[in-house]
Every structure is written in C-alpha cells, then in structure tokens.
Design a protein around this motif. Structure first.
Motif, PDB file in Angstrom:
ATOM      1  N   ARG A   4      38.143  69.116  -0.733  1.00  0.00           N
ATOM      2  CA  ARG A   4      38.188  67.681  -1.012  1.00  0.00           C
ATOM      3  C   ARG A   4      39.236  67.455  -2.085  1.00  0.00           C
ATOM      4  NH1 ARG A   4      31.766  66.358  -0.754  1.00  0.00           N
ATOM      5  NH2 ARG A   4      31.534  67.507   1.163  1.00  0.00           N
ATOM      6  N   ASN A   5      40.132  66.541  -1.836  1.00  0.00           N
ATOM      7  CA  ASN A   5      41.196  66.191  -2.775  1.00  0.00           C
ATOM      8  C   ASN A   5      42.089  67.384  -3.120  1.00  0.00           C
ATOM      9  OD1 ASN A   5      40.090  63.557  -2.944  1.00  0.00           O
ATOM     10  ND2 ASN A   5      38.623  64.303  -4.435  1.00  0.00           N
ATOM     11  N   PRO A   6      42.719  68.008  -2.128  1.00  0.00           N
ATOM     12  CA  PRO A   6      43.577  69.164  -2.412  1.00  0.00           C
ATOM     13  C   PRO A   6      44.724  68.831  -3.358  1.00  0.00           C
ATOM     14  CG  PRO A   6      43.847  68.439  -0.139  1.00  0.00           C
ATOM     15  CD  PRO A   6      42.717  67.658  -0.724  1.00  0.00           C
ATOM     16  N   GLU A   7      45.143  67.571  -3.377  1.00  0.00           N
ATOM     17  CA  GLU A   7      46.243  67.177  -4.256  1.00  0.00           C
ATOM     18  C   GLU A   7      45.858  67.256  -5.727  1.00  0.00           C
ATOM     19  OE1 GLU A   7      43.795  63.762  -3.126  1.00  0.00           O
ATOM     20  OE2 GLU A   7      44.901  65.161  -1.879  1.00  0.00           O
ATOM     21  N   GLN A   8      44.568  67.342  -6.032  1.00  0.00           N
ATOM     22  CA  GLN A   8      44.118  67.420  -7.422  1.00  0.00           C
ATOM     23  C   GLN A   8      43.952  68.861  -7.916  1.00  0.00           C
ATOM     24  OE1 GLN A   8      40.605  64.997  -7.693  1.00  0.00           O
ATOM     25  NE2 GLN A   8      41.732  63.109  -7.378  1.00  0.00           N
ATOM     26  N   LEU A   9      44.091  69.835  -7.029  1.00  0.00           N
ATOM     27  CA  LEU A   9      43.962  71.243  -7.431  1.00  0.00           C
ATOM     28  C   LEU A   9      45.242  71.736  -8.091  1.00  0.00           C
ATOM     29  CD1 LEU A   9      42.300  72.649  -4.186  1.00  0.00           C
ATOM     30  CD2 LEU A   9      41.187  72.186  -6.373  1.00  0.00           C
ATOM     31  N   SER A  10      45.111  72.752  -8.919  1.00  0.00           N
ATOM     32  CA  SER A  10      46.317  73.361  -9.491  1.00  0.00           C
ATOM     33  C   SER A  10      47.075  74.057  -8.360  1.00  0.00           C
ATOM     34  CB  SER A  10      45.942  74.376 -10.572  1.00  0.00           C
ATOM     35  OG  SER A  10      45.375  75.529  -9.985  1.00  0.00           O
ATOM     36  N   PRO A  11      48.394  74.181  -8.493  1.00  0.00           N
ATOM     37  CA  PRO A  11      49.174  74.830  -7.441  1.00  0.00           C
ATOM     38  C   PRO A  11      48.707  76.255  -7.128  1.00  0.00           C
ATOM     39  CG  PRO A  11      50.633  73.702  -8.957  1.00  0.00           C
ATOM     40  CD  PRO A  11      49.255  73.639  -9.552  1.00  0.00           C
ATOM     41  N   GLU A  12      48.284  76.988  -8.136  1.00  0.00           N
ATOM     42  CA  GLU A  12      47.867  78.377  -7.928  1.00  0.00           C
ATOM     43  C   GLU A  12      46.579  78.459  -7.114  1.00  0.00           C
ATOM     44  OE1 GLU A  12      48.571  77.017 -10.950  1.00  0.00           O
ATOM     45  OE2 GLU A  12      50.524  77.941 -11.296  1.00  0.00           O
ATOM     46  N   ILE A  13      45.623  77.590  -7.414  1.00  0.00           N
ATOM     47  CA  ILE A  13      44.374  77.562  -6.659  1.00  0.00           C
ATOM     48  C   ILE A  13      44.638  77.101  -5.229  1.00  0.00           C
ATOM     49  CG2 ILE A  13      42.099  76.475  -6.464  1.00  0.00           C
ATOM     50  CD1 ILE A  13      42.290  78.497  -8.742  1.00  0.00           C
ATOM     51  N   LEU A  14      45.430  76.045  -5.091  1.00  0.00           N
ATOM     52  CA  LEU A  14      45.768  75.539  -3.761  1.00  0.00           C
ATOM     53  C   LEU A  14      46.488  76.603  -2.942  1.00  0.00           C
ATOM     54  CD1 LEU A  14      45.694  73.183  -1.789  1.00  0.00           C
ATOM     55  CD2 LEU A  14      47.838  72.367  -2.810  1.00  0.00           C
ATOM     56  N   LEU A  15      47.379  77.341  -3.552  1.00  0.00           N
ATOM     57  CA  LEU A  15      48.099  78.406  -2.855  1.00  0.00           C
ATOM     58  C   LEU A  15      47.129  79.433  -2.273  1.00  0.00           C
ATOM     59  CD1 LEU A  15      50.775  79.920  -2.157  1.00  0.00           C
ATOM     60  CD2 LEU A  15      50.493  81.074  -4.361  1.00  0.00           C
ATOM     61  N   GLY A  16      46.162  79.868  -3.060  1.00  0.00           N
ATOM     62  CA  GLY A  16      45.191  80.839  -2.572  1.00  0.00           C
ATOM     63  C   GLY A  16      44.386  80.310  -1.400  1.00  0.00           C
ATOM     64  N   ILE A  17      43.960  79.067  -1.500  1.00  0.00           N
ATOM     65  CA  ILE A  17      43.172  78.456  -0.432  1.00  0.00           C
ATOM     66  C   ILE A  17      44.017  78.278   0.823  1.00  0.00           C
ATOM     67  CG2 ILE A  17      41.971  76.347   0.255  1.00  0.00           C
ATOM     68  CD1 ILE A  17      41.089  76.120  -2.720  1.00  0.00           C
ATOM     69  N   VAL A  18      45.229  77.778   0.652  1.00  0.00           N
ATOM     70  CA  VAL A  18      46.132  77.540   1.777  1.00  0.00           C
ATOM     71  C   VAL A  18      46.438  78.855   2.501  1.00  0.00           C
ATOM     72  CG1 VAL A  18      48.560  76.979   2.244  1.00  0.00           C
ATOM     73  CG2 VAL A  18      47.150  75.389   0.966  1.00  0.00           C
ATOM     74  N   ASN A  19      46.770  79.893   1.761  1.00  0.00           N
ATOM     75  CA  ASN A  19      47.094  81.160   2.401  1.00  0.00           C
ATOM     76  C   ASN A  19      45.879  81.764   3.105  1.00  0.00           C
ATOM     77  OD1 ASN A  19      49.836  81.255   2.058  1.00  0.00           O
ATOM     78  ND2 ASN A  19      49.737  82.355   0.123  1.00  0.00           N
ATOM     79  N   GLU A  20      44.693  81.560   2.554  1.00  0.00           N
ATOM     80  CA  GLU A  20      43.491  82.045   3.240  1.00  0.00           C
ATOM     81  C   GLU A  20      43.263  81.282   4.532  1.00  0.00           C
ATOM     82  OE1 GLU A  20      38.703  82.583   2.641  1.00  0.00           O
ATOM     83  OE2 GLU A  20      39.945  82.242   0.885  1.00  0.00           O
ATOM     84  N   LYS A  21      43.442  79.971   4.497  1.00  0.00           N
ATOM     85  CA  LYS A  21      43.298  79.173   5.716  1.00  0.00           C
ATOM     86  C   LYS A  21      44.326  79.592   6.763  1.00  0.00           C
ATOM     87  CE  LYS A  21      41.113  74.889   4.378  1.00  0.00           C
ATOM     88  NZ  LYS A  21      40.218  74.855   5.517  1.00  0.00           N
ATOM     89  N   LEU A  22      45.560  79.845   6.331  1.00  0.00           N
ATOM     90  CA  LEU A  22      46.591  80.286   7.259  1.00  0.00           C
ATOM     91  C   LEU A  22      46.252  81.651   7.864  1.00  0.00           C
ATOM     92  CD1 LEU A  22      49.762  79.160   5.302  1.00  0.00           C
ATOM     93  CD2 LEU A  22      49.040  78.294   7.537  1.00  0.00           C
ATOM     94  N   ARG A  23      45.696  82.507   7.062  1.00  0.00           N
ATOM     95  CA  ARG A  23      45.347  83.849   7.523  1.00  0.00           C
ATOM     96  C   ARG A  23      44.172  83.826   8.502  1.00  0.00           C
ATOM     97  NH1 ARG A  23      45.930  85.914   2.968  1.00  0.00           N
ATOM     98  NH2 ARG A  23      43.895  85.425   2.104  1.00  0.00           N
ATOM     99  N   LEU A  24      43.176  82.973   8.233  1.00  0.00           N
ATOM    100  CA  LEU A  24      41.937  83.025   9.004  1.00  0.00           C
ATOM    101  C   LEU A  24      41.793  81.946  10.082  1.00  0.00           C
ATOM    102  CD1 LEU A  24      39.457  83.731   6.066  1.00  0.00           C
ATOM    103  CD2 LEU A  24      40.488  85.379   7.642  1.00  0.00           C
ATOM    104  N   ASN A  25      42.298  80.749   9.828  1.00  0.00           N
ATOM    105  CA  ASN A  25      41.976  79.628  10.717  1.00  0.00           C
ATOM    106  C   ASN A  25      43.160  78.922  11.357  1.00  0.00           C
ATOM    107  OD1 ASN A  25      39.363  80.082   9.856  1.00  0.00           O
ATOM    108  ND2 ASN A  25      39.404  78.457   8.335  1.00  0.00           N
TER     109      ASN A  25
END
Length: 62
Positions: A4-25
């Motif tokens: 929820r509200n990915p634009e409010q996350l720090s870039p480092e946290i968002l990067l980890g989440i984004v790369n996990e989503k790319l890897r898995l989903n």
C-alpha cells in the motif's frame, strides 16, 4: 505481498520488494507496474539510483 502506497517507501525497501516480486510473480516490468498500480515514470523516479535490467528481470545499481 500487497504494497500500500509504494511511493511512500524508501527506495531501498521498495527495491527489495520490487525485485522479489519480479523474481517470484512478475515476468517483466509491465506486469510489475500493473501489480503495483504505478506508472513507469513514478517507479523510475522513486528508484532513480537503479535501472531495470530486462535480461535478469531485476533492478540493479547504476
């Protein structure tokens, strides 16, 4: 994982989440953008120190 509200996350946290989503989903960046509900410019602005690599399907440091 729902973000929820990915634009409010720090870039480092968002990067980890984004790369996990790319890897898995998400098979590519367009699927990721749809999944996050973000436009490409907003994601690229937030991850400005990183670039998307199509071959590895990940964001990496510039």
């Amino acid at each position: 994982m729902e973000i929820r509200n990915p634009e409010q996350l720090s870039p480092e946290i968002l990067l980890g989440i984004v790369n996990e989503k790319l890897r898995l989903n998400c098979p590519d960046k367009q699927a990721l953008l749809y999944d996050l509900g973000l436009d490409e410019q907003a994601l690229d602005n937030k991850l400005q120190d990183y670039e998307y690599d199509m071959l590895s399907n990940q964001y990496r440091s510039r």
